[in-house]
Design an enzyme around this catalytic site. Structure first.
Site, mmCIF file in Angstrom:
data_model
loop_
_atom_site.group_PDB
_atom_site.id
_atom_site.type_symbol
_atom_site.label_atom_id
_atom_site.label_comp_id
_atom_site.label_asym_id
_atom_site.label_seq_id
_atom_site.Cartn_x
_atom_site.Cartn_y
_atom_site.Cartn_z
ATOM 1 N N THR A 175 7.344 26.249 7.619
ATOM 2 C CA THR A 175 6.028 25.675 7.335
ATOM 3 C C THR A 175 4.938 26.610 7.857
ATOM 4 O O THR A 175 3.917 26.836 7.187
ATOM 5 C CB THR A 175 5.893 24.285 7.980
ATOM 6 O OG1 THR A 175 7.086 23.542 7.718
ATOM 7 C CG2 THR A 175 4.719 23.534 7.424
ATOM 8 N N HIS A 206 0.851 -1.201 0.000
ATOM 9 C CA HIS A 206 0.000 0.000 0.000
ATOM 10 C C HIS A 206 0.884 1.247 0.000
ATOM 11 O O HIS A 206 0.696 2.164 -0.803
ATOM 12 C CB HIS A 206 -0.912 -0.009 1.227
ATOM 13 C CG HIS A 206 -1.523 1.323 1.563
ATOM 14 N ND1 HIS A 206 -2.515 1.907 0.788
ATOM 15 C CD2 HIS A 206 -1.271 2.200 2.562
ATOM 16 C CE1 HIS A 206 -2.842 3.080 1.324
ATOM 17 N NE2 HIS A 206 -2.103 3.291 2.401
ATOM 18 N N TYR A 240 9.071 15.080 1.581
ATOM 19 C CA TYR A 240 8.905 16.455 1.118
ATOM 20 C C TYR A 240 8.740 16.524 -0.393
ATOM 21 O O TYR A 240 8.154 17.462 -0.917
ATOM 22 C CB TYR A 240 10.077 17.327 1.595
ATOM 23 C CG TYR A 240 10.003 17.585 3.085
ATOM 24 C CD1 TYR A 240 9.024 16.970 3.857
ATOM 25 C CD2 TYR A 240 10.879 18.434 3.715
ATOM 26 C CE1 TYR A 240 8.933 17.190 5.207
ATOM 27 C CE2 TYR A 240 10.795 18.661 5.087
ATOM 28 C CZ TYR A 240 9.822 18.035 5.818
ATOM 29 O OH TYR A 240 9.730 18.253 7.157
ATOM 30 N N LYS A 287 4.318 29.459 5.565
ATOM 31 C CA LYS A 287 3.470 29.116 4.426
ATOM 32 C C LYS A 287 1.990 29.173 4.799
ATOM 33 O O LYS A 287 1.176 29.751 4.084
ATOM 34 C CB LYS A 287 3.826 27.720 3.907
ATOM 35 C CG LYS A 287 5.124 27.735 3.140
ATOM 36 C CD LYS A 287 5.402 26.414 2.488
ATOM 37 C CE LYS A 287 6.384 26.575 1.354
ATOM 38 N NZ LYS A 287 5.817 27.194 0.161
ATOM 39 N N SER A 328 13.484 6.231 -13.159
ATOM 40 C CA SER A 328 12.387 6.976 -13.770
ATOM 41 C C SER A 328 12.237 8.353 -13.117
ATOM 42 O O SER A 328 12.126 9.377 -13.799
ATOM 43 C CB SER A 328 11.101 6.160 -13.657
ATOM 44 O OG SER A 328 9.983 6.985 -13.790
ATOM 45 N N SER A 329 12.261 8.369 -11.772
ATOM 46 C CA SER A 329 12.121 9.650 -11.064
ATOM 47 C C SER A 329 13.274 10.586 -11.378
ATOM 48 O O SER A 329 13.082 11.786 -11.564
ATOM 49 C CB SER A 329 12.117 9.443 -9.555
ATOM 50 O OG SER A 329 10.968 8.799 -9.167
ATOM 51 N N GLU A 345 12.288 12.564 0.868
ATOM 52 C CA GLU A 345 11.287 11.915 0.011
ATOM 53 C C GLU A 345 9.870 12.329 0.398
ATOM 54 O O GLU A 345 9.032 12.568 -0.469
ATOM 55 C CB GLU A 345 11.448 10.390 0.108
ATOM 56 C CG GLU A 345 10.292 9.568 -0.447
ATOM 57 C CD GLU A 345 10.112 9.690 -1.947
ATOM 58 O OE1 GLU A 345 11.069 10.102 -2.622
ATOM 59 O OE2 GLU A 345 9.010 9.386 -2.431
ATOM 60 N N HIS A 389 15.266 11.928 13.197
ATOM 61 C CA HIS A 389 14.093 12.040 14.068
ATOM 62 C C HIS A 389 13.129 10.886 13.815
ATOM 63 O O HIS A 389 12.180 10.707 14.563
ATOM 64 C CB HIS A 389 13.392 13.408 13.930
ATOM 65 C CG HIS A 389 12.753 13.658 12.609
ATOM 66 N ND1 HIS A 389 12.742 14.875 12.011
ATOM 67 C CD2 HIS A 389 12.085 12.854 11.766
ATOM 68 C CE1 HIS A 389 12.102 14.808 10.859
ATOM 69 N NE2 HIS A 389 11.697 13.592 10.696
ATOM 70 N N HIS A 390 13.386 10.107 12.773
ATOM 71 C CA HIS A 390 12.615 8.882 12.571
ATOM 72 C C HIS A 390 13.174 7.750 13.429
ATOM 73 O O HIS A 390 12.660 6.647 13.404
ATOM 74 C CB HIS A 390 12.661 8.449 11.103
ATOM 75 C CG HIS A 390 12.033 9.442 10.178
ATOM 76 N ND1 HIS A 390 10.718 9.374 9.806
ATOM 77 C CD2 HIS A 390 12.533 10.540 9.576
ATOM 78 C CE1 HIS A 390 10.438 10.388 8.996
ATOM 79 N NE2 HIS A 390 11.518 11.109 8.836
ATOM 80 N N HIS A 437 13.432 11.173 4.513
ATOM 81 C CA HIS A 437 12.825 12.417 4.944
ATOM 82 C C HIS A 437 12.638 13.401 3.795
ATOM 83 O O HIS A 437 11.533 13.886 3.576
ATOM 84 C CB HIS A 437 13.499 13.037 6.159
ATOM 85 C CG HIS A 437 12.572 14.028 6.777
ATOM 86 N ND1 HIS A 437 11.473 13.643 7.509
ATOM 87 C CD2 HIS A 437 12.482 15.360 6.642
ATOM 88 C CE1 HIS A 437 10.772 14.709 7.825
ATOM 89 N NE2 HIS A 437 11.363 15.767 7.309
ATOM 90 N N ASP A 486 7.571 22.613 -25.135
ATOM 91 C CA ASP A 486 7.494 21.228 -24.659
ATOM 92 C C ASP A 486 8.502 21.087 -23.539
ATOM 93 O O ASP A 486 9.163 22.051 -23.159
ATOM 94 C CB ASP A 486 7.825 20.228 -25.796
ATOM 95 C CG ASP A 486 7.215 18.853 -25.513
ATOM 96 O OD1 ASP A 486 7.335 18.385 -24.370
ATOM 97 O OD2 ASP A 486 6.607 18.265 -26.430
ATOM 98 N N SER A 516 -0.647 27.210 -3.600
ATOM 99 C CA SER A 516 -0.296 28.617 -3.787
ATOM 100 C C SER A 516 -0.743 29.127 -5.144
ATOM 101 O O SER A 516 -0.833 30.334 -5.367
ATOM 102 C CB SER A 516 1.217 28.811 -3.671
ATOM 103 O OG SER A 516 1.685 28.269 -2.473
ATOM 104 N N TRP A 520 7.416 -0.285 4.112
ATOM 105 C CA TRP A 520 7.993 0.384 2.935
ATOM 106 C C TRP A 520 9.427 0.832 3.208
ATOM 107 O O TRP A 520 10.182 1.105 2.288
ATOM 108 C CB TRP A 520 7.132 1.565 2.493
ATOM 109 C CG TRP A 520 7.325 2.831 3.268
ATOM 110 C CD1 TRP A 520 6.878 3.093 4.517
ATOM 111 C CD2 TRP A 520 8.016 4.018 2.835
ATOM 112 N NE1 TRP A 520 7.253 4.362 4.892
ATOM 113 C CE2 TRP A 520 7.948 4.953 3.880
ATOM 114 C CE3 TRP A 520 8.691 4.386 1.659
ATOM 115 C CZ2 TRP A 520 8.529 6.221 3.795
ATOM 116 C CZ3 TRP A 520 9.257 5.651 1.590
ATOM 117 C CH2 TRP A 520 9.177 6.553 2.637
ATOM 118 N N ARG A 544 1.611 0.550 15.384
ATOM 119 C CA ARG A 544 1.255 0.487 13.968
ATOM 120 C C ARG A 544 1.650 -0.877 13.409
ATOM 121 O O ARG A 544 2.343 -1.649 14.066
ATOM 122 C CB ARG A 544 1.968 1.596 13.197
ATOM 123 C CG ARG A 544 3.466 1.387 13.091
ATOM 124 C CD ARG A 544 4.181 2.614 12.589
ATOM 125 N NE ARG A 544 4.042 2.767 11.143
ATOM 126 C CZ ARG A 544 4.903 3.473 10.394
ATOM 127 N NH1 ARG A 544 5.924 4.083 10.950
ATOM 128 N NH2 ARG A 544 4.720 3.581 9.093
#
Lengths: 537, 181, 503
Positions: free
Chosen positions: A331, A80, A260, A334, A172-173, A258, A305-306, A256, A109, A271, A145, A453
C-alpha cells in the site's frame, strides 16, 4: 452462451442503434447502456444509503434518544452499510467497468452481453428485496452488516428475505466478475498486451478474481445461517455442537477481501487520472500491478485481525498481526508511486484531479489508522469503537466515493459529449473535502475517548464531537446534491461546451477511450485498433 | 476469429463457474477445517466431543496444576447446574473424577446438552476426558436431579506455563429441537 | 478560490481551537490504571508518531510538488517513470519500521495473554442487556443493570436532559468491586448472544461468547471508579449495558465482601404485601427489567417481542405466567435467576393489573420463593456443611436407613435406583463380588474411586459414607449383614491427601 446466441448479438450490433423508448433500458445488452444503468442505480442507492446515514447522524446529534428507537437505529446502521457496500460502491465500479473496460482495451463490447443485462437486473432485484425488509414485521436486519449469529438469528420475518437478497447480490456480482474476466482475457485488441493495459483494467481483473473467490463463501455462510434458523442445523449454534465464532472466521474470510473489492478499482482509477493531469507517465507501472496483486493475495490471509478480541491463542493473534502489518508495504508503494507521478509534473487541478489528490491524502490517513489497528494489543483498545468507524470511513468515503466522483467528472464529458460545469464541480469538491473531514476526523477522538460503535445514544462527554461530526455529515450529505445537479446538467448539455474527443490535454496518449468521439457511438471498436497508447505505462 | 472468441468465452466461463462452485464448497469445507484447526491450536478452547481411552501416564509429581470447574446455563434453560467441586489441585498424569449436579426445574421432560469449553485454549488438548456427561444429550425427567461424573486426566506433556486450567460447561435446552427430530 | 481556502483554514483552526478546549478528555486514548493499559498507550503513541512522521514526509513532498510543479507556474513535465533504486528504498524502509513496531507489540501481546497465577477469579456473563458477575472465590453473585436515572432519561421522548443525569449511560445499579494491586482473572461467557466487555482504563476488551469461555486479567494500580460499555452489537439495547468497576484497597474490599455476604444471607423480605403495594412496587421492577423489550406501555414490538397488554399468558393462569417469568423461554430470560421473590411477585402482579390488563389476582413473595430453584438464592448457594458426629456408634438399621437417601442422591444416577446398573457402562451392585466381598476393599474403592467411579471420600461426610457403604451391602438384593462405622471412615478420610478448596 451458445454460438447461435452470439451470432444474433453480433448481427444486432452491426445493424441497429439503440431500441427506442424505455424498453431499450430493460433489454439492452450494450455495455454502454448497462454501464449507465449501473451508474445511475449506484447513484440512487448512494442517496438512499446516505439518507440512512443522515438518520444515524441526526439521532447522534445530541445525547438522549430524540427521533428513533434503538432497534430502528440498529436497522439503520445495518442497512446503511449493506446498501452502500452492495448497492452503491460495488455497482458503481461495475458500472465504470462496463462503460470503460471495452473502450480501454479496444473491444466492441463485454464478452457476455446477455449475462451482463441479467446481472444488472438481479442486482436491482436483490437491493429492492433488501429494502423491502424495512417494512416487514420485526423490522429490517439490525445485527450489523456482518450479520453475526446468534444475534442475527433474532431477526424477525426479514431474515430469510435478507439472506435471499444477499444470494441475489452475490450471484449478480459473480456474473459481473466472470464477464469482466472473460472480456479482459478474450476481447482485448491484439496490440493490447496484458502489461500494456491501463491500471483500471488491471485492478478490475484482480478484483474480479477476488469476487469469484469470496462471494460464494459469503453465500455459503449466509446459507448456513438460514439452515441454522429454519432447518435445525447447528453450524453456529453451540447447543448443537457448533460455534458462533466459526461464522466470524468464514465471514471475514469473505469480508476482508470484500473491502479490497471496493478499494482496488479505486487505486486503478486514481492511477489512471493522476498521470493525465500531471502530464506525465504513471510512476512504476509494473510495481503498481504487483502491489495490487500482493494486496489481493494478502487480503486472504489476514482475516482474523477483525477478531483480535474474540479469544484466539496468542500465536494466532501474533500471526494475524504480522500478516496484517505486511499490507502496509504494497500500500505504501502505491502511495509513493502516486506522489512520484505528481513529482516534477506539469499539474492542473480540474475537479477529477482535485478529488484524486484528496483521495491519495485521505486514503493514506485511513491507511495509517489501519496500520495502528493491525497492532493487536492496541486493537484491544480500538476494536469496535468509533476509531474503527473513522478508519473504514476514511478508506471508503474520501477514498472509494471520492474516486467515484473523480471518475464521474473525468469521464462524463466522454459519455455525454458535453463538459460539466467546472465551477460547480470545484465547489462540490471543496465543500465535500472539508465536510467529510469535519464528519469523520472527530470520530477518531470519539473512539479513542471510549465511545463504542453502533450505539444509538452516548455518554455526555462525547456530545461535542458528535455534534461536530453530525454537522459535517449534514453538510456532506446535502452537498452531494450538487453532484446530482451536475450530472443532470451535463447530460442535458447545460454548459453548452462541447467536449473534444480527447477532452483532457493529451489524454489520447493515456487511454484508448480518448481516441473515440465524444460521446462515443453506440458501437465502438467493432474492428480492433491497430495501436494502443503506452503513455500510462 | 469470432467463432474462436465464443469458444474461448464458453471455456473460460465454464472454468470460472467451477471455481465459483469450488469456493462455495470451500465455504462449507471451512466448517470441518475449523474443527481441525481448533484441535491443533486450541482455538476458542473447543474440545473433542468424544471420550479418550484411559491409558496410564507417568504422574508428574514435580508440579501441580489447578483445574477449575465452572457451570453456566444458556438463558432459557430452566435448570440448576453446578460443579460439586470448584477447584482441584492435581499432578499431571493423575486420573480424577469430579461431579456436576444438574436439576430440571420444569414439570416436563427436558433434553439438554452440555457444551464444554476450556481455557486457556491451547491447554484444551491436554485435558482429556474419559467420561463426561457432555458426550451426549442428557434427558431429565420432570424435576429430576442428577449427579454426573466427569473423569479426566491432564496429560503430563502440558507445557510448563499453564498452571490453571478452567473447564466450563454450558447447558443448552434442546428439548424443542430434539422433539422435532 | 482564495476565499474558499481562507474559509477552509478558518474551519480547521476552529476545529483545533475546540480541540484544545476539550483536550482533557476527548482527544486521545487514555493512559489507564494498569501496567498493560500504559504499555498499550505507549505503543499507541509510538505508532501514532511514526504515522505522523511518515505523513509529514509524504504529504510534504506531495504538497511541495502540488505547489511548485504546476502548469500555471509554467513547470514543464519531466518524463521519468521508473527508478529501481528509489523503489527498493521505499520498500525496505517501511519494512524496517514495521519490524521495529512488531517488537514492542509482540511483548505487549504476550503480557496481555498471561492469565496464569491470578489471585482471584471473577466470572462475567453477558446477557441481553446486563452483566452478571460471580466471584468464584467467595460466592458473591449479582447482576449489574443500567442505573435507573439513565434508564429513565434514555427513553425516546423522555424530555429529561441527559446532561442533568450523573454519569449518563455509564452508571449501574451494582458495580463490580475489585481489590487494587491484585492480579484478577476474568472468565467471560454469555447467555444469549455475543457481547464484549470493555473498560478503557483497564486497557482491553474481550468478547463473551455463549457456550464458550474466554479469559483476561487485570491488576489495577489505584483505587477509583472506572467505567466502560459493551462493545459488541448485541441487539436493541446494546448501548445501554454499561460496566462500572470500583477498585478498592484490599481492606475496603474485604469489608465490602463481608457486608455483601451478610446482606445476601438475609435473603429477600418474604412478608405478605397488599395487592396495591404489589402493583405499585411492580411498576418500578417492570420499568427496569421488562420495558426494554415489552415497552413501557406493554405494547411490545410486533414480530419480535410480544405485547403484555391483552396477552393470553398474562390473562391466563397465574401459575403458567409465573413459570414463564421464572424459567424463561426462547428469548425471554429466566428471571428466577435475576430477581428476588419479592420483586418477582410484584412484577407479575403488576403485569396482570396494569398496562391495560385487569385480571385482579396477585401472587405473594412467599409463593414465589417456594418455586425458586434452591441453588439460585444469591450467595446462599453453598449448602452449609451439616455438622456430623462421626464418633457416635450407629446401629446397622440406622446406617441402612440413612444410607438409602445418600444412595439415591449420589449413586443411583449411575448404578440405578435398584442397583441394577447399566450393562456395559455402570456395573450392577446387586450381587457384585466387590460388594459381597471384603468390606475394606469396597470402602477403599468408594473412598478413592477408580475409572469412572468418583472418589467419594472427598465429597461425602463420614456418617453418610458409612451409611451408604452399609446400605449397599444390605439392600439392593444384597444381604452381607456387616456394617462399617463412621469413626472408621473418618480415620481413613483424614489419611487422604487434603483437597485444596477455598470454601
Amino acid at each position: 452462451m451458445s454460438a447461435v446466441v452470439a451470432e444474433h448479438e453480433h448481427d444486432d450490433h452491426h445493424d441497429h442503434g439503440p431500441q427506442k423508448g424505455l424498453l431499450r433500458w430493460v433489454i439492452t445488452t450494450n455495455h454502454k447502456d448497462i454501464g449507465t444503468l449501473y451508474l445511475m442505480f449506484a447513484l440512487a442507492m448512494f442517496f438512499v444509503g446516505g439518507a440512512m446515514a443522515m438518520v444515524i447522524r441526526a439521532e447522534l446529534f445530541e445525547p438522549g434518544m430524540q427521533f428513533v428507537n434503538p432497534q430502528f437505529f440498529n436497522s439503520m446502521t445495518t442497512m446503511h452499510a449493506l446498501v452502500m457496500v452492495f448497492g452503491a460502491v460495488m455497482p458503481a465500479f461495475v458500472g465504470l467497468a462496463n462503460w470503460m473496460i471495452p473502450m480501454m482495451i479496444g473491444a466492441p463490447d463485454m464478452a457476455l452481453p446477455r449475462m451482463n443485462n441479467m446481472s444488472f437486473w438481479m442486482l436491482v432485484a436483490g437491493v429492492l428485496l433488501l429494502a423491502s425488509t424495512l417494512f416487514m414485521e420485526g423490522g429490517a436486519p439490525a445485527a450489523g452488516w456482518t450479520l453475526y449469529p446468534p444475534l442475527v438469528l433474532q431477526t424477525g420475518t426479514a431474515l430469510p428475505f435478507a439472506i435471499f437478497s444477499v444470494h441475489l447480490l452475490g450471484i449478480s456480482s459473480i456474473m459481473g466478475a466472470i464477464n469482466i474476466i472473460a472480456t479482459i482475457f478474450n476481447m482485448r485488441a491484439p496490440a493490447m498486451t496484458l502489461m500494456k493495459m491501463p491500471l483500471f483494467v488491471w485492478t478490475w481483473l484482480i478484483t474480479a478474481f477476488l469476487l469469484i473467490a469470496i462471494m460464494p463463501v459469503f453465500a455459503g455462510a449466509v446459507t448456513m445461517l438460514l439452515t441454522d434458523r429454519f432447518f435445525d442445523t447447528s453450524f453456529f449454534d453451540a447447543a448443537g455442537g457448533g460455534d458462533p465464532v466459526l461464522y466470524q472466521h468464514i465471514f471475514w474470510f469473505f469480508g476482508h477481501p470484500e473491502v479490497y473489492v471496493m478499494i482496488l478499482p479505486t487505486f486503478g482509477v486514481a492511477s489512471t487520472i493522476i498521470p493525465v493531469f500531471a502530464r506525465k507517465p504513471l510512476f512504476g507501472y509494473s510495481s503498481m500491478v504487483y502491489a495490487t496483486a500482493s494486496i489481493a493475495f494478502l487480503s486472504f490471509i489476514v482475516w482474523a485481525h477483525h477478531m483480535f478480541t474474540v479469544g484466539m491463542p496468542v500465536a494466532g493473534e501474533l500471526y494475524f498481526m504480522y500478516a496484517t502489518m505486511l499490507i502496509a508495504i504494497p500500500t505504501g508503494v502505491k502511495v509513493f508511486n502516486w506522489t512520484a507521478t505528481m513529482w516534477k509534473g506539469s499539474m492542473t487541478f480540474e475537479t477529477p484531479m482535485l478529488f484524486s489528490i484528496a483521495f491519495v491524502v485521505l486514503f493514506t490517513m485511513g491507511g495509517f489508522t489501519g496500520l495502528m489497528m493491525s497492532i493487536a494489543p492496541s486493537d484491544f483498545q480500538y476494536h469496535d469503537t468509533y476509531f474503527i468507524v473513522a478508519h473504514f470511513h476514511y478508506t471508503l468515503v474520501p477514498a472509494s466515493v471520492f474516486i467515484l466522483m473523480a471518475a464521474g467528472y473525468y469521464w462524463l464529458p466522454k459519455w455525454t459529449g458535453y463538459m460539466y460545469n467546472e465551477r460547480i464541480g470545484r465547489l462540490h469538491f471543496w465543500i465535500s473535502v472539508v465536510s467529510v473531514n469535519v464528519l469523520f476526523f472527530p470520530q477518531h477522538f470519539l473512539g479513542l475517548a471510549g465511545m463504542p460503535r453502533r450505539i444509538p445514544d452516548y455518554a455526555v462527554q462525547f456530545a461535542d464531537w458528535n455534534m461536530i461530526s453530525s454537522i459535517g455529515g449534514f453538510i456532506f450529505g446535502i452537498s452531494q446534491l450538487l453532484f446530482l445537479w451536475i450530472v443532470i446538467d451535463t447530460i442535458k448539455g447545460g454548459t453548452g461546451i462541447k467536449a473534444t474527443d480527447e477532452v483532457w490535454e493529451d489524454a489520447h496518449k493515456h487511454g484508448l477511450e480518448w481516441t473515440l468521439p465524444s460521446p462515443p457511438p453506440y458501437h465502438t471498436f467493432t474492428t480492433p485498433p491497430a495501436t494502443v497508447p503506452t503513455e500510462h505505462i | 476469429m469470432k467463432e474462436n472468441i465464443t469458444q474461448k468465452n464458453t471455456k473460460l466461463v465454464v472454468t470460472l463457474v467451477f471455481v465459483v462452485l469450488g469456493m462455495f464448497g470451500f465455504g462449507y469445507a471451512l466448517v470441518p477445517l475449523y474443527d481441525v484447526l481448533c484441535d491443533i491450536t486450541g482455538l476458542n478452547g473447543k474440545v473433542e466431543g468424544a471420550a479418550v481411552k484411559e491409558i496410564s501416564y507417568e504422574v508428574d509429581k514435580s508440579r501441580e496444576i489447578t483445574v477449575e470447574f465452572m457451570s453456566a446455563l444458556n438463558e432459557s434453560t430452566p435448570m440448576v447446574f453446578r460443579p460439586e467441586t470448584k477447584k482441584l489441585k492435581i499432578h499431571p498424569g493423575e486420573y480424577h473424577t469430579v461431579n456436576f449436579y444438574a436439576e430440571n426445574k420444569t414439570d416436563k421432560v427436558m433434553v439438554a446438552r452440555a457444551i464444554p469449553s476450556i481455557s486457556p485454549g491451547p491447554a484444551a488438548e491436554y485435558l482429556q476426558k474419559i467420561e463426561c456427561f457432555c458426550f451426549s444429550e442428557q434427558t431429565f425427567k420432570a424435576h429430576e436431579g442428577k449427579t454426573m461424573p466427569v473423569r479426566f486426566v491432564v496429560n503430563p506433556e502440558l507445557p510448563e506455563k499453564y498452571k490453571t486450567i478452567t473447564l466450563a460447561y454450558t447447558f443448552f435446552d434442546n428439548t424443542e429441537s430434539s422433539v422435532k427430530k | 478560490m482564495k476565499t474558499i481556502k481562507q474559509l477552509l483554514a478558518g474551519l480547521i483552526l476552529m476545529a483545533f481551537g475546540l480541540g484544545t478546549a476539550q483536550a482533557a478528555y476527548t482527544l486521545n486514548l487514555m493512559k489507564g490504571v494498569t501496567e498493560i493499559s500504559n504499555d498499550i498507550y505507549d505503543l499507541h503513541m509510538l505508532i501514532l508518531w511514526i504515522c505522523v512522521f511518515i505523513g509529514v514526509v509524504v504529504f510534504g513532498t506531495m504538497f511541495y510538488s502540488i505547489y511548485h510543479h504546476r502548469k500555471s507556474k509554467g513547470h514543464k513535465a519531466e518524463q521519468f517513470h521508473e527508478n529501481t533504486t528509489v523503489e527498493i528504498i521505499w520498500t525496505i524502509i517501511p519494512t524496517l519500521i514495521l519490524i521495529g513496531m512488531a517488537i514492542p507489540a509482540t511483548k505487549a501481546m504476550l503480557e496481555l495473554d498471561d492469565v496464569q497465577n491470578a489471585d482471584m477469579s471473577i466470572k462475567v456473563t453477558g446477557w441481553q442487556w446486563k452483566w452478571e458477575y460471580e466471584y468464584l472465590d467467595n460466592g458473591i453473585h449479582f447482576f449489574s443493570n443500567l442505573d435507573e436515572a439513565s434508564n429513565k432519561a434514555r427513553q425516546v421522548g423522555s424530555d429529561i436532559d441527559p446532561r442533568t443525569v450523573p454519569n449518563y449511560l455509564l452508571n449501574v445499579d451494582n458495580p463490580l468491586v475489585i481489590p487494587t494491586k491484585k492480579k484478577i482473572r476474568f472468565v467471560f461467557t454469555a447467555a444469549d448472544v455475543i457481547h464484549s466487555w470493555w473498560v478503557p482504563e483497564l486497557g482491553w476488551k474481550k468478547d463473551t461468547i455463549p457456550g464458550f469461555i474466554n479469559e483476561a486479567w487485570t491488576s489495577v494500580d489505584k483505587p477509583g471508579v472506572y467505567r466502560g460499555q459493551c462493545t459488541e452489537l448485541c441487539g436493541k439495547d446494546h448501548g445501554f449495558m454499561p460496566i462500572v468497576v470500583v477498585a478498592m484497597e484490599q481492606a475496603d474490599y474485604d469489608a465490602w465482601v463481608k457486608k455483601t455476604q451478610e446482606e445476601a444471607a438475609k435473603g429477600p423480605d418474604l412478608s405478605e404485601q397488599s395487592h396495591d403495594e404489589l402493583v405499585s412496587k411492580g411498576a418500578a421492577v417492570y420499568a427496569k427489567n421488562c420495558a426494554s423489550c415489552h415497552m413501557a406501555g406493554g405494547e411490545g414490538v410486533p414480530g419480535t417481542f410480544p405485547a403484555i397488554t391483552g396477552s393470553a399468558v398474562v390473562k391466563g393462569d397465574i401459575k403458567d405466567q409465573t413459570n414463564l417469568v421464572l424459567n424463561g423461554k426462547g428469548m425471554m430470560p429466566a428471571f428466577g435467576k435475576m430477581l428476588n421473590a419479592a420483586e418477582l411477585a410484584q412484577v407479575i402482579t403488576y403485569t396482570r393489573n396494569a398496562l391495560g390488563n385487569s385480571v385482579g389476582d396477585e401472587i405473594q413473595p412467599k409463593a414465589i420463593q417456594e418455586l425458586l430453584p434452591a441453588g439460585s438464592a444469591p450467595a446462599a448457594k453453598e449448602k452449609p456443611q451439616e455438622k456430623v458426629d462421626a464418633s457416635k456408634k450407629m446401629s446397622l438399621d440406622d446406617l441402612v436407613a440413612r444410607g438409602e437417601s445418600v444412595y439415591a442422591q449420589n449413586c443411583a444416577s449411575c448404578h440405578m435406583a435398584d442397583g441394577a446398573g447399566l450393562p456395559g457402562t455402570f456395573p450392577a451392585l446387586k450381587g457384585s463380588p466387590m460388594v459381597t466381598g471384603d468390606i475394606n476393599a469396597q470402602v477403599d474403592l468408594m473412598m478413592n474411586g477408580k475409572g469412572m467411579m468418583p472418589a467419594f471420600g472427598k465429597t461425602l461426610n463420614a456418617v453418610d459414607f458409612a451409611a451408604v457403604a452399609t446400605y449397599i451391602r444390605n439392600k439392593l438384593g444384597n444381604s452381607v449383614g456387616d456394617s462399617i462405622q463412621p469413626s472408621a471412615i473418618q480415620s481413613l478420610q483424614s489419611a487422604m491427601p487434603a483437597e485444596d478448596d477455598d470454601e
